[in-house]
Design an enzyme around this catalytic site. Structure first.
Site, mmCIF file in Angstrom:
data_model
loop_
_atom_site.group_PDB
_atom_site.id
_atom_site.type_symbol
_atom_site.label_atom_id
_atom_site.label_comp_id
_atom_site.label_asym_id
_atom_site.label_seq_id
_atom_site.Cartn_x
_atom_site.Cartn_y
_atom_site.Cartn_z
ATOM 1 N N SER A 130 0.830 -1.197 0.000
ATOM 2 C CA SER A 130 0.000 0.000 0.000
ATOM 3 C C SER A 130 0.867 1.250 0.000
ATOM 4 O O SER A 130 2.043 1.203 0.275
ATOM 5 C CB SER A 130 -0.920 0.075 1.201
ATOM 6 N N CYS A 131 0.216 2.344 -0.330
ATOM 7 C CA CYS A 131 0.854 3.641 -0.430
ATOM 8 C C CYS A 131 1.634 3.929 0.845
ATOM 9 O O CYS A 131 1.110 3.648 1.926
ATOM 10 C CB CYS A 131 -0.241 4.695 -0.645
ATOM 11 N N PRO A 132 2.815 4.402 0.756
ATOM 12 C CA PRO A 132 3.557 4.881 -0.415
ATOM 13 C C PRO A 132 4.532 3.857 -1.003
ATOM 14 O O PRO A 132 5.324 4.202 -1.871
ATOM 15 C CB PRO A 132 4.333 6.077 0.145
ATOM 16 N N LEU A 133 4.497 2.617 -0.525
ATOM 17 C CA LEU A 133 5.508 1.633 -0.942
ATOM 18 C C LEU A 133 5.587 1.369 -2.446
ATOM 19 O O LEU A 133 6.695 1.234 -2.971
ATOM 20 C CB LEU A 133 5.319 0.323 -0.169
ATOM 21 N N ASP A 154 -2.833 -1.705 -5.224
ATOM 22 C CA ASP A 154 -3.351 -0.548 -4.487
ATOM 23 C C ASP A 154 -4.086 0.389 -5.452
ATOM 24 O O ASP A 154 -3.493 0.876 -6.410
ATOM 25 C CB ASP A 154 -2.188 0.186 -3.825
#
Length: 75
Positions: free
Chosen positions: A13-16, A40
């Site tokens: 999930s964000c920001p990965l 995501d």
């Protein structure tokens, strides 16, 4: 479309997805194409913003089997 490298960000999930896409692009030569797969939903807007601010080219955004697939040409 042909690509030089692939990164699977499925399940992240964000920001990965953006952080790891940036790392994947770091060791690529200018003009090479990275294929990124993400689950995501926010990655669609994030990838567009990322490429616009970094100068990379977002060649395409598609949906394959519920996953978002991005083709990015390194600046």
């Amino acid at each position: 479309m042909n690509y030089d490298k692939e990164f699977d960000a499925s399940g992240l999930s964000c920001p990965l997805p953006i952080v790891k896409t940036k790392k994947s692009l770091a060791d690529m030569a200018s003009g090479q194409v990275l294929r990124v797969v993400a689950t995501d939903p926010g990655s669609v807007a994030d990838m567009k913003a990322f490429t616009e601010t970094t100068g990379h080219t977002l060649l395409s955004t598609t949906n394959e089997g519920g996953k978002h697939v991005f083709m990015i040409r390194k600046a």
